[in-house]
Design an enzyme around this catalytic site. Structure first.
Site, mmCIF file in Angstrom:
data_model
loop_
_atom_site.group_PDB
_atom_site.id
_atom_site.type_symbol
_atom_site.label_atom_id
_atom_site.label_comp_id
_atom_site.label_asym_id
_atom_site.label_seq_id
_atom_site.Cartn_x
_atom_site.Cartn_y
_atom_site.Cartn_z
ATOM 1 N N THR A 1 6.741 -5.463 -0.768
ATOM 2 C CA THR A 1 6.220 -4.562 0.262
ATOM 3 C C THR A 1 4.719 -4.757 0.378
ATOM 4 O O THR A 1 4.014 -4.828 -0.633
ATOM 5 C CB THR A 1 6.521 -3.089 -0.068
ATOM 6 O OG1 THR A 1 7.938 -2.884 -0.039
ATOM 7 C CG2 THR A 1 5.872 -2.143 0.936
ATOM 8 N N PHE B 1 1.254 -3.199 1.375
ATOM 9 C CA PHE B 1 0.545 -1.947 1.597
ATOM 10 C C PHE B 1 -0.831 -2.247 2.183
ATOM 11 O O PHE B 1 -1.403 -3.314 1.930
ATOM 12 C CB PHE B 1 0.376 -1.171 0.284
ATOM 13 C CG PHE B 1 1.659 -0.606 -0.270
ATOM 14 C CD1 PHE B 1 2.028 0.696 0.002
ATOM 15 C CD2 PHE B 1 2.491 -1.381 -1.060
ATOM 16 C CE1 PHE B 1 3.214 1.226 -0.500
ATOM 17 C CE2 PHE B 1 3.680 -0.872 -1.563
ATOM 18 C CZ PHE B 1 4.038 0.441 -1.284
#
Length: 380
Positions: A276, A278
């Protein structure tokens, strides 16, 4: 029929002529830039270009006309690019942005979730010395940063399995914040349950709406029902509070251990390379040493080939685009905002010339940020 080598010699001769004519065309474009610099005239004049294309293509058969018009459009676009670069070199103050070139101290930053969440891990990695505070929603993160009650906010923008986090992209425009840093967090989901639970006793799993599809195969293989929660770490908290052997959380090992849960299975995400990205957002657009990525968004006129023209500009400037996606404009049905992420920084001449051209030619452009990308060294 002529020999192939003879035909190729003629092609080479034509190519040489085209090369000389192209160089002459670009030289004339620079002269046009000098003239417009004196008069203040605009570089981009779509009506004038349409007239040129219509006149030059007149009388050509449709098939060859389309190809010739495409060639002329590329030639005219490259002429404009030469003019923008020349104009910006002569008048650097015309660059439409004024990014800060020194980092501001980050004392307080917010993330969505609770301690042990992946966002909390990313926040610690990005700003280890800051005070990390949690809130319930991404909207709250943006609101607090926008209002000046936090120096930074850390939110997810995309996952290698589940894709873009569309709500976050919408919030970037809603609150007019800029991306200053980016961090790629390796995601290793585990199935965590109260002591005494087993894979067989579990009937339901709960987690964030983006985490559940990342583990779709595991969930389906065990026949578990799904329950959405605001955050993976919040899911772990709820499972611990319920103390129900039929309920488990999909979360990080850290979240499981913080809540006294037993890890029944680790690495339950479908893809072993699950990651992921960020971002850290603030009200300030920056261009700092080490920045190697720029993200922009823009809208287009409803004309054939308008997106292709923008993508061709990136290629003409030697820009390496790494990501593109679109989001609907809620106030304009069937109209879209396009988001593009590319390698570069705001101090590079080619990037500056590209952005100058986009700001001059498109109905809407915003630079969402200039940043560097950091990556976890070990799986979370």
């Amino acid at each position: 029929m002529r020999e192939l080598n003879e035909i190729r010699r003629d092609i080479n001769a034509v190519d040489e002529q085209l090369r000389e004519l192209f160089l002459k065309r670009m030289s004339l474009a620079c002269e046009v830039a000098d003239s417009k610099a004196e008069t203040g005239d605009r570089i981009f004049k779509p009506e004038r270009e349409a007239e040129i294309l219509a006149a030059r293509a007149k009388g050509l058969e449709r098939g060859i006309r389309l190809k010739y018009v495409s060639l002329l459009e590329a030639m005219i676009r490259k002429s404009r690019e030469c003019q923008y670069a020349a104009m910006l070199e002569r008048f650097p103050e015309r660059f439409p942005l004024s990014p800060e070139t020194a980092a501001r101290p980050v004392r307080t930053m917010f993330y969505q979730g609770v301690e042990g969440a992946y966002a909390h891990q990313a926040a610690r990695a990005l700003f280890p010395d800051a005070c990390h505070q949690s809130v319930s929603t991404w909207d709250e993160v943006f609101q607090l940063v926008h209002d000046g009650r936090a120096d930074m906010g850390v939110v997810p923008v995309e996952n290698t399995t589940a894709g873009a986090v569309n709500e976050v992209y919408d919030l970037l425009l809603k609150y007019d914040l800029s991306i200053n840093r980016s961090y790629i967090q390796r995601i290793t989901h585990c199935l965590a349950a109260p002591a005494g639970a087993t894979l067989e006793t579990v009937k339901r799993v709960c987690s964030h709406p983006h985490a559940l599809p990342q583990c779709a195969s595991f969930i389906k293989a065990h026949g578990y029902a799904q329950q959405q929660e605001p955050n993976t770490a919040i899911a772990a908290e709820k499972v611990a509070a319920a103390n129900d052997p039929t309920l488990a959380a999909i979360c990080s090992r850290e979240a499981a251990e913080r809540n006294g849960l037993t890890v029944l299975s680790e690495g339950v995400n479908d893809m072993g390379s699950n990651e992921t990205r960020f971002i850290a957002v603030s009200p300030h657009l920056t261009s700092l040493p080490g920045d190697n990525r720029v993200e922009i968004c823009f809208s287009l006129r409803n004309e054939a080939g308008s997106l292709d023209s923008v993508l061709a500009m990136l290629a003409d400037y030697g820009i390496d685009m790494v990501e593109i996606h679109s989001r609907p404009i809620k106030t304009s049905p069937w109209a879209y905002i396009f988001y593009v992420d590319f390698i570069g920084d705001l101090l590079q001449p080619d990037v500056r010339a590209l952005l100058y051209q986009l700001y001059e030619e498109l109905p809407f452009v915003k630079v969402l940020g200039s940043y560097r990308v950091d990556t976890t060294e070990e799986p979370a």
